[in-house]
Design a protein around this motif. Structure first.
Motif, PDB file in Angstrom:
ATOM      1  N   MET A   1      26.768  25.261  19.377  1.00 46.73           N
ATOM      2  CA  MET A   1      27.410  26.542  19.522  1.00 46.73           C
ATOM      3  C   MET A   1      26.406  27.686  19.360  1.00 46.73           C
ATOM      4  O   MET A   1      26.626  28.768  19.891  1.00 46.73           O
ATOM      5  N   ILE A   2      25.321  27.430  18.665  1.00 47.69           N
ATOM      6  CA  ILE A   2      24.307  28.462  18.479  1.00 47.69           C
ATOM      7  C   ILE A   2      23.646  28.802  19.813  1.00 47.69           C
ATOM      8  O   ILE A   2      23.422  29.975  20.129  1.00 47.69           O
ATOM      9  N   PHE A   3      23.368  27.780  20.610  1.00 42.15           N
ATOM     10  CA  PHE A   3      22.758  28.015  21.921  1.00 42.15           C
ATOM     11  C   PHE A   3      23.677  28.861  22.799  1.00 42.15           C
ATOM     12  O   PHE A   3      23.230  29.798  23.466  1.00 42.15           O
ATOM     13  N   VAL A   4      24.947  28.555  22.800  1.00 43.43           N
ATOM     14  CA  VAL A   4      25.920  29.319  23.594  1.00 43.43           C
ATOM     15  C   VAL A   4      25.989  30.762  23.100  1.00 43.43           C
ATOM     16  O   VAL A   4      26.069  31.705  23.901  1.00 43.43           O
ATOM     17  N   SER A   5      25.951  30.952  21.796  1.00 39.60           N
ATOM     18  CA  SER A   5      26.005  32.298  21.229  1.00 39.60           C
ATOM     19  C   SER A   5      24.793  33.126  21.628  1.00 39.60           C
ATOM     20  O   SER A   5      24.931  34.280  22.049  1.00 39.60           O
ATOM     21  N   ALA A  44      30.650  39.914  20.780  1.00 39.21           N
ATOM     22  CA  ALA A  44      31.722  39.352  19.941  1.00 39.21           C
ATOM     23  C   ALA A  44      31.732  37.833  20.010  1.00 39.21           C
ATOM     24  O   ALA A  44      31.942  37.155  18.990  1.00 39.21           O
ATOM     25  N   ILE A  45      31.495  37.281  21.191  1.00 39.33           N
ATOM     26  CA  ILE A  45      31.409  35.819  21.337  1.00 39.33           C
ATOM     27  C   ILE A  45      30.229  35.288  20.531  1.00 39.33           C
ATOM     28  O   ILE A  45      30.337  34.257  19.851  1.00 39.33           O
ATOM     29  N   ALA A  51      29.079  32.727  13.486  1.00 41.74           N
ATOM     30  CA  ALA A  51      29.835  32.660  12.234  1.00 41.74           C
ATOM     31  C   ALA A  51      30.345  31.258  11.946  1.00 41.74           C
ATOM     32  O   ALA A  51      30.690  30.951  10.809  1.00 41.74           O
ATOM     33  N   MET A  52      30.385  30.408  12.958  1.00 41.17           N
ATOM     34  CA  MET A  52      30.759  29.008  12.724  1.00 41.17           C
ATOM     35  C   MET A  52      29.671  28.265  11.966  1.00 41.17           C
ATOM     36  O   MET A  52      29.959  27.304  11.263  1.00 41.17           O
ATOM     37  N   VAL A  94      15.033  31.154  28.408  1.00 38.36           N
ATOM     38  CA  VAL A  94      14.226  30.094  27.790  1.00 38.36           C
ATOM     39  C   VAL A  94      13.707  30.510  26.415  1.00 38.36           C
ATOM     40  O   VAL A  94      13.759  29.738  25.458  1.00 38.36           O
ATOM     41  N   VAL A  95      13.223  31.736  26.302  1.00 39.27           N
ATOM     42  CA  VAL A  95      12.534  32.159  25.086  1.00 39.27           C
ATOM     43  C   VAL A  95      13.470  32.265  23.888  1.00 39.27           C
ATOM     44  O   VAL A  95      13.218  31.670  22.837  1.00 39.27           O
ATOM     45  N   PHE A  96      14.561  33.005  24.009  1.00 41.57           N
ATOM     46  CA  PHE A  96      15.365  33.296  22.830  1.00 41.57           C
ATOM     47  C   PHE A  96      16.119  32.094  22.266  1.00 41.57           C
ATOM     48  O   PHE A  96      16.050  31.855  21.063  1.00 41.57           O
ATOM     49  N   PRO A  97      16.795  31.299  23.078  1.00 45.00           N
ATOM     50  CA  PRO A  97      17.429  30.119  22.471  1.00 45.00           C
ATOM     51  C   PRO A  97      16.411  29.127  21.897  1.00 45.00           C
ATOM     52  O   PRO A  97      16.642  28.523  20.857  1.00 45.00           O
TER      53      PRO A  97
END
Length: 105
Positions: A1-5, A44-45, A51-52, A94-97
């Motif tokens: 979920m962190i990658f999606v965020s 918000a997403i 937050a999870m 690519v960089v940030f995730p």
């Protein structure tokens, strides 16, 4: 979920940058009435997704930090790369995730 965020936050930052009249990545800026609500929704997403894993305050601070870093990267990279929006978008994707995921055990 962190990658999606992180990816959704990147989408919002990229859309808000493309709505600027001073950007040089696309010929005509996208409408601000579409870009800024999109940024708020993706932020918000991102905060909800983070937050999870972390607390609400920490996820908000991480989102703020990432937003500032993403906008800084966009301004610096886009000033040197003209009319190559796919390259700039791919770089941020690519960089940030990957940077964020390197710190997770």
């Amino acid at each position: 979920m962190i990658f999606v965020s992180v990816f959704s936050l990147w989408l919002g930052c990229f859309a808000s940058y493309l709505s600027s009249s001073k950007q040089r990545l696309i010929y005509r800026p996208i409408p601000r009435a579409l870009a800024w609500p999109g940024f708020v929704i993706t932020a918000a997403i991102a905060i909800t997704g983070l937050a999870m894993q972390f607390g609400w305050l920490v996820s908000m601070l991480i989102s703020l930090l990432l937003t500032m870093a993403m906008w800084l990267l966009l301004v610096v990279v886009a000033s040197h790369v003209r009319e190559r929006s796919v390259l700039v978008f791919s770089l941020g994707t690519v960089v940030f995730p990957s940077i964020f995921l390197l710190g997770i055990n």
